[in-house]
Write a protein that holds these residues in place. Structure first.
Motif, PDB file in Angstrom:
ATOM      1  N   THR A   6      -7.243  -3.691  19.512  1.00  0.00           N
ATOM      2  CA  THR A   6      -7.957  -2.525  18.983  1.00  0.00           C
ATOM      3  C   THR A   6      -9.230  -2.258  19.794  1.00  0.00           C
ATOM      4  OG1 THR A   6      -9.321  -3.778  17.430  1.00  0.00           O
ATOM      5  CG2 THR A   6      -7.117  -3.072  16.664  1.00  0.00           C
ATOM      6  N   ASP A   7      -9.864  -1.139  19.499  1.00  0.00           N
ATOM      7  CA  ASP A   7     -11.080  -0.771  20.222  1.00  0.00           C
ATOM      8  C   ASP A   7     -12.281  -1.631  19.848  1.00  0.00           C
ATOM      9  OD1 ASP A   7     -11.595   0.264  17.711  1.00  0.00           O
ATOM     10  OD2 ASP A   7     -11.803   2.330  18.376  1.00  0.00           O
ATOM     11  N   GLU A   8     -12.076  -2.618  18.994  1.00  0.00           N
ATOM     12  CA  GLU A   8     -13.131  -3.588  18.688  1.00  0.00           C
ATOM     13  C   GLU A   8     -13.238  -4.652  19.785  1.00  0.00           C
ATOM     14  OE1 GLU A   8     -11.656  -4.846  14.956  1.00  0.00           O
ATOM     15  OE2 GLU A   8     -12.563  -3.180  13.873  1.00  0.00           O
ATOM     16  N   CYS A   9     -12.318  -4.619  20.753  1.00  0.00           N
ATOM     17  CA  CYS A   9     -12.300  -5.571  21.874  1.00  0.00           C
ATOM     18  C   CYS A   9     -13.636  -5.538  22.613  1.00  0.00           C
ATOM     19  CB  CYS A   9     -11.157  -5.210  22.822  1.00  0.00           C
ATOM     20  SG  CYS A   9     -11.075  -6.224  24.315  1.00  0.00           S
ATOM     21  N   ILE A  10     -14.157  -6.718  22.937  1.00  0.00           N
ATOM     22  CA  ILE A  10     -15.432  -6.817  23.657  1.00  0.00           C
ATOM     23  C   ILE A  10     -15.222  -7.222  25.124  1.00  0.00           C
ATOM     24  CG2 ILE A  10     -16.800  -7.251  21.575  1.00  0.00           C
ATOM     25  CD1 ILE A  10     -16.730 -10.276  22.359  1.00  0.00           C
ATOM     26  N   CYS A  12     -13.959  -9.877  26.523  1.00  0.00           N
ATOM     27  CA  CYS A  12     -14.470 -11.223  26.793  1.00  0.00           C
ATOM     28  C   CYS A  12     -13.580 -12.005  27.762  1.00  0.00           C
ATOM     29  CB  CYS A  12     -14.638 -11.990  25.491  1.00  0.00           C
ATOM     30  SG  CYS A  12     -13.082 -12.376  24.663  1.00  0.00           S
ATOM     31  N   ILE A  30     -10.500  -1.213  27.676  1.00  0.00           N
ATOM     32  CA  ILE A  30     -10.358  -2.531  27.051  1.00  0.00           C
ATOM     33  C   ILE A  30      -9.017  -3.117  27.458  1.00  0.00           C
ATOM     34  CG2 ILE A  30     -11.820  -1.995  25.056  1.00  0.00           C
ATOM     35  CD1 ILE A  30      -9.200  -1.530  23.451  1.00  0.00           C
ATOM     36  N   CYS A  54      -9.128 -15.087  20.261  1.00  0.00           N
ATOM     37  CA  CYS A  54      -9.949 -13.873  20.160  1.00  0.00           C
ATOM     38  C   CYS A  54     -11.159 -14.097  19.254  1.00  0.00           C
ATOM     39  CB  CYS A  54      -9.107 -12.708  19.626  1.00  0.00           C
ATOM     40  SG  CYS A  54     -10.048 -11.168  19.513  1.00  0.00           S
ATOM     41  N   VAL A  56     -13.320 -11.876  18.174  1.00  0.00           N
ATOM     42  CA  VAL A  56     -13.647 -10.763  17.280  1.00  0.00           C
ATOM     43  C   VAL A  56     -12.467 -10.322  16.418  1.00  0.00           C
ATOM     44  CG1 VAL A  56     -15.563  -9.888  18.655  1.00  0.00           C
ATOM     45  CG2 VAL A  56     -13.269  -9.058  19.117  1.00  0.00           C
ATOM     46  N   GLU A  57     -11.375 -11.044  16.485  1.00  0.00           N
ATOM     47  CA  GLU A  57     -10.194 -10.768  15.658  1.00  0.00           C
ATOM     48  C   GLU A  57      -9.753  -9.309  15.758  1.00  0.00           C
ATOM     49  OE1 GLU A  57     -10.931 -12.273  11.723  1.00  0.00           O
ATOM     50  OE2 GLU A  57     -11.469 -14.244  12.493  1.00  0.00           O
ATOM     51  N   CYS A  58      -9.496  -8.862  16.988  1.00  0.00           N
ATOM     52  CA  CYS A  58      -9.116  -7.467  17.209  1.00  0.00           C
ATOM     53  C   CYS A  58      -7.672  -7.331  17.695  1.00  0.00           C
ATOM     54  CB  CYS A  58     -10.073  -6.812  18.207  1.00  0.00           C
ATOM     55  SG  CYS A  58      -9.959  -7.470  19.876  1.00  0.00           S
TER      56      CYS A  58
END
Length: 85
Positions: A6-10, A12, A30, A54, A56-58
């Motif tokens: 999802t777009d919550e990906c940072i 990393c 992303i 992960c 941020v659990e995305c």
């Protein structure tokens, strides 16, 4: 069912090297998962490795690619056969 990022990906960078099917790559902004290669780690591990690492659990299941465990195993077998060819 394939997974998706999802777009919550940072960005990393921890998920890409964990994918045994090379289904994860950098997209325009992303990371993305190729649903044709994603087996949710069926055939390799008991749980999806990208989800495990992960922070941020995305990485949820992709509702556009509904697959049973048997279908995921069939996809895994096809990917392995293609690697051997």
């Amino acid at each position: 069912m394939a997974l998706m990022i999802t777009d919550e990906c940072i960005n990393c960078d921890v998920c890409e090297p964990e994918c045994p099917n090379d289904a994860i790559s950098m997209g325009p902004e992303i990371y993305v998962i190729d649903p044709k290669k994603c087996t949710e780690c069926v055939g390799h591990f008991d749980e999806p490795q990208c989800v495990q690492v992960c922070p941020v659990e995305c990485i949820p299941r992709n509702p556009d690619y509904l697959e049973t465990a048997e279908q995921l195993m069939e996809k895994y077998n096809g990917l392995q056969a293609a690697k051997s060819a």
